[in-house]
Design an enzyme around this catalytic site. Sequence first.
Site, PDB file in Angstrom:
ATOM      1  N   PRO A 108      49.784  50.365  36.563  1.00 57.81           N
ATOM      2  CA  PRO A 108      49.186  51.677  36.282  1.00 57.81           C
ATOM      3  C   PRO A 108      48.039  51.596  35.271  1.00 57.81           C
ATOM      4  CG  PRO A 108      51.582  51.841  36.308  1.00 57.81           C
ATOM      5  CD  PRO A 108      51.251  50.390  36.459  1.00 57.81           C
TER       6      PRO A 108
ATOM      7  N   GLU B 163      40.935  44.218  45.610  1.00 58.95           N
ATOM      8  CA  GLU B 163      40.547  42.803  45.426  1.00 58.95           C
ATOM      9  C   GLU B 163      39.351  42.694  44.475  1.00 58.95           C
ATOM     10  OE1 GLU B 163      42.246  40.242  46.559  1.00 58.95           O
ATOM     11  OE2 GLU B 163      43.622  41.343  47.853  1.00 58.95           O
TER      12      GLU B 163
ATOM     13  N   GLU C  39      31.808  46.237  40.743  1.00 56.39           N
ATOM     14  CA  GLU C  39      31.236  46.070  39.393  1.00 56.39           C
ATOM     15  C   GLU C  39      31.763  44.796  38.736  1.00 56.39           C
ATOM     16  OE1 GLU C  39      32.687  48.821  40.565  1.00 56.39           O
ATOM     17  OE2 GLU C  39      30.912  50.079  40.796  1.00 56.39           O
TER      18      GLU C  39
ATOM     19  N   HIS D 228      24.944  59.176  65.193  1.00 52.55           N
ATOM     20  CA  HIS D 228      25.795  59.838  66.194  1.00 52.55           C
ATOM     21  C   HIS D 228      25.968  61.331  65.915  1.00 52.55           C
ATOM     22  CE1 HIS D 228      26.841  55.699  67.228  1.00 52.55           C
ATOM     23  NE2 HIS D 228      27.343  56.164  68.356  1.00 52.55           N
TER      24      HIS D 228
ATOM     25  N   GLN E 203      11.377  56.421  65.150  1.00 54.91           N
ATOM     26  CA  GLN E 203      11.284  55.348  64.154  1.00 54.91           C
ATOM     27  C   GLN E 203      12.370  55.459  63.091  1.00 54.91           C
ATOM     28  OE1 GLN E 203       7.934  54.992  61.324  1.00 54.91           O
ATOM     29  NE2 GLN E 203       7.508  53.065  62.347  1.00 54.91           N
TER      30      GLN E 203
HETATM   31  C1  LIG Z   1      45.057  50.612  49.461  1.00 49.32           C
HETATM   32  C2  LIG Z   1      45.218  49.690  48.277  1.00 49.32           C
HETATM   33  C3  LIG Z   1      45.986  48.534  48.403  1.00 49.32           C
HETATM   34  C4  LIG Z   1      46.161  47.687  47.308  1.00 49.32           C
HETATM   35  N1  LIG Z   1      46.979  46.603  47.418  1.00 49.32           N
HETATM   36  C5  LIG Z   1      47.267  45.855  46.327  1.00 49.32           C
HETATM   37  C6  LIG Z   1      48.240  44.808  46.372  1.00 49.32           C
HETATM   38  O1  LIG Z   1      48.835  44.517  47.414  1.00 49.32           O
HETATM   39  N2  LIG Z   1      48.521  44.126  45.233  1.00 49.32           N
HETATM   40  C7  LIG Z   1      47.904  44.399  44.039  1.00 49.32           C
HETATM   41  O2  LIG Z   1      48.216  43.752  43.044  1.00 49.32           O
HETATM   42  N3  LIG Z   1      46.971  45.400  43.955  1.00 49.32           N
HETATM   43  C8  LIG Z   1      46.650  46.129  45.068  1.00 49.32           C
HETATM   44  N4  LIG Z   1      45.723  47.154  44.988  1.00 49.32           N
HETATM   45  C9  LIG Z   1      45.091  47.440  43.707  1.00 49.32           C
HETATM   46  C10 LIG Z   1      43.616  47.067  43.635  1.00 49.32           C
HETATM   47  O3  LIG Z   1      43.454  45.679  43.595  1.00 49.32           O
HETATM   48  C11 LIG Z   1      43.044  47.788  42.399  1.00 49.32           C
HETATM   49  O4  LIG Z   1      42.952  49.147  42.751  1.00 49.32           O
HETATM   50  C12 LIG Z   1      41.704  47.256  41.963  1.00 49.32           C
HETATM   51  O5  LIG Z   1      41.846  45.996  41.387  1.00 49.32           O
HETATM   52  C13 LIG Z   1      41.024  48.190  40.945  1.00 49.32           C
HETATM   53  O6  LIG Z   1      41.889  48.559  39.937  1.00 49.32           O
HETATM   54  P1  LIG Z   1      42.056  50.114  39.538  1.00 49.32           P
HETATM   55  O7  LIG Z   1      42.213  50.884  40.778  1.00 49.32           O
HETATM   56  O8  LIG Z   1      43.128  50.216  38.510  1.00 49.32           O
HETATM   57  O9  LIG Z   1      40.681  50.522  38.897  1.00 49.32           O
HETATM   58  P2  LIG Z   1      40.268  50.461  37.316  1.00 49.32           P
HETATM   59  O10 LIG Z   1      40.571  49.122  36.749  1.00 49.32           O
HETATM   60  O11 LIG Z   1      40.882  51.636  36.624  1.00 49.32           O
HETATM   61  O12 LIG Z   1      38.727  50.684  37.443  1.00 49.32           O
HETATM   62  C14 LIG Z   1      38.197  51.930  37.913  1.00 49.32           C
HETATM   63  C15 LIG Z   1      36.721  51.765  38.182  1.00 49.32           C
HETATM   64  O13 LIG Z   1      36.056  51.500  36.974  1.00 49.32           O
HETATM   65  C16 LIG Z   1      34.969  50.613  37.161  1.00 49.32           C
HETATM   66  N5  LIG Z   1      35.166  49.481  36.260  1.00 49.32           N
HETATM   67  C17 LIG Z   1      36.326  48.940  35.817  1.00 49.32           C
HETATM   68  N6  LIG Z   1      36.106  47.944  34.962  1.00 49.32           N
HETATM   69  C18 LIG Z   1      34.745  47.824  34.843  1.00 49.32           C
HETATM   70  C19 LIG Z   1      33.875  46.953  34.120  1.00 49.32           C
HETATM   71  N7  LIG Z   1      34.333  45.984  33.315  1.00 49.32           N
HETATM   72  N8  LIG Z   1      32.534  47.132  34.266  1.00 49.32           N
HETATM   73  C20 LIG Z   1      32.049  48.092  35.055  1.00 49.32           C
HETATM   74  N9  LIG Z   1      32.832  48.943  35.783  1.00 49.32           N
HETATM   75  C21 LIG Z   1      34.158  48.804  35.673  1.00 49.32           C
HETATM   76  C22 LIG Z   1      34.990  50.218  38.641  1.00 49.32           C
HETATM   77  O14 LIG Z   1      34.046  51.012  39.330  1.00 49.32           O
HETATM   78  C23 LIG Z   1      36.382  50.575  39.100  1.00 49.32           C
HETATM   79  O15 LIG Z   1      36.439  50.915  40.476  1.00 49.32           O
HETATM   80  C24 LIG Z   1      45.516  47.993  46.077  1.00 49.32           C
HETATM   81  C25 LIG Z   1      44.722  49.145  45.966  1.00 49.32           C
HETATM   82  C26 LIG Z   1      44.576  49.985  47.052  1.00 49.32           C
HETATM   83  C27 LIG Z   1      43.742  51.228  46.891  1.00 49.32           C
END
Ligand SMILES: Cc1cc2nc3c(=O)[nH]c(=O)nc-3n(C[C@H](O)[C@H](O)[C@H](O)COP(=O)(O)OP(=O)(O)OC[C@H]3O[C@@H](n4cnc5c(N)ncnc54)[C@H](O)[C@@H]3O)c2cc1C
Length: 409
Positions: free
Chosen positions: A153, A388, A392, A363, A303
């Site tokens: 989280p 993954e 950023e 479309h 175009q």
């Molecule tokens: C459908 C789905 C399946 C998934 N499956 C898996 C799984 O099987 N196993 C697993 O471990 N995880 C899984 N994930 C998690 C996924 O890897 C994370 O959502 C991802 O790594 C981003 O983490 P966060 O969502 O907490 O975003 P945060 O870390 O909260 O970041 C939010 C946003 O802030 C920006 N940001 C963050 N840090 C920086 C920085 N240093 N510089 C600039 N911008 C920044 C980016 O735009 C980012 O999108 C899944 C996520 C989804 C949505």
Amino acid sequence: MARRSGRFLGTNGRLIDVKLTEELEAVQEIARGFMHRELMPLESSVISTEVTRGFDQVPLIDPVEEKRLTTSVRDLGLWGLEVTEELGGAGLGLLAKAVAVEEINYSITPYRLPPESPNISFLDSIATPEQRERYLYPLSRGEKTSALALTEPDAGADAGGIRTTATKTADGWEISGSKLWISWADTVDFFIVIALTDPIKRNRGGMTAFLVDSPIEGLEISKPIATMGEQRPFGLFFDRVRVPDSAILGEVGEAFAPLTNRLGVRRVEIGARCVGMAQRLVDMMCQYSLERHTFGAPLAERQAVQFMIADSVMELHAARLMVRDAAGMLDSGVKDIRMEASTVKVQSTEMLSRVVDRAMQVHGAMGYSKELPIEFVYRNSRVLRILEGPSEIHRAQIAKLAIKERGAR
Ligand SMILES: Cc1cc2nc3c(=O)[nH]c(=O)nc-3n(C[C@H](O)[C@H](O)[C@H](O)COP(=O)(O)OP(=O)(O)OC[C@H]3O[C@@H](n4cnc5c(N)ncnc54)[C@H](O)[C@@H]3O)c2cc1C
């Protein structure tokens, strides 16, 4: 131009696929045939199931159908293309897998070519003989499934910020904490859980990978979380989950390096998926631009539409080359493909976002409707720029590696 099944192949200044060996061309043809025969006919049912299932956990491919598809994949020799022969795979390398994944993802039917290769390569690089018997071989044979439980989280992009702990006990370890957004958690047989074993060192020697069977006492799995796309990830709650010492994957405190390799394999695969989807959209745009007339002329003569097609063709071609280059590097024994994997991840996912947006525009209302698969790709491709590692983070990584390399010259 010699145009074959939606691919641009030719000479004299035309776009050319990276030269594939005869073996890889055969893989490509087989995967393409499988996609046309088996996956395309399921598309309308995928779209209608997604519309009608609402918040319910109904798989978009019926499990009986999925089993049949997997049998077919085995019969065709598409099983474990990149998995080593020792593990029961074809041993053809990641490029072969990338070529096949591209073909399969020409269809929107969300079928993943088995087995799940990133976790196999993760395990293959560090599993003990006992772990190979218990987890790796069953995984590569398709008898078991797995998921990576890394994100939490409060820690996603910043994986070093995880809080789940693994504490040493007299006879093993006790894992406590929460994971979030974990794919396939309701069905997998085991998780690779990344936990803190040294909260001070964290990602510099304090994060350890554990193999955790599911179900297991103390592990609670949430309801699926509905998303914008077809994926429904889960939350995991570890309440003093006890595992033996033999559950440690690799060295204590050293989860990060092999994890980077595992993520690299996944990123190349994501790139191949994007290329396959984008090829479909480019083909659809070309076709529709000839059929649809406005103001007395086909869209193909406008175009503005031509430019949307041209930009898509160019960007798709570049992404395909990048995917194949990165996969080929790994196959040739290069261990560190962090730069290539991050480049592929950003370029291919952002390319797809642009291409699908253009495809929808070309479309018009039809593109926006569920009559066509464009809106499905529009929604489902969006997450690829987040999971993954968000774009950023990859950009930061690319810059860091580039500066380090240039600075050292
Ligand atoms: C459908 C789905 C399946 C998934 N499956 C898996 C799984 O099987 N196993 C697993 O471990 N995880 C899984 N994930 C998690 C996924 O890897 C994370 O959502 C991802 O790594 C981003 O983490 P966060 O969502 O907490 O975003 P945060 O870390 O909260 O970041 C939010 C946003 O802030 C920006 N940001 C963050 N840090 C920086 C920085 N240093 N510089 C600039 N911008 C920044 C980016 O735009 C980012 O999108 C899944 C996520 C989804 C949505």
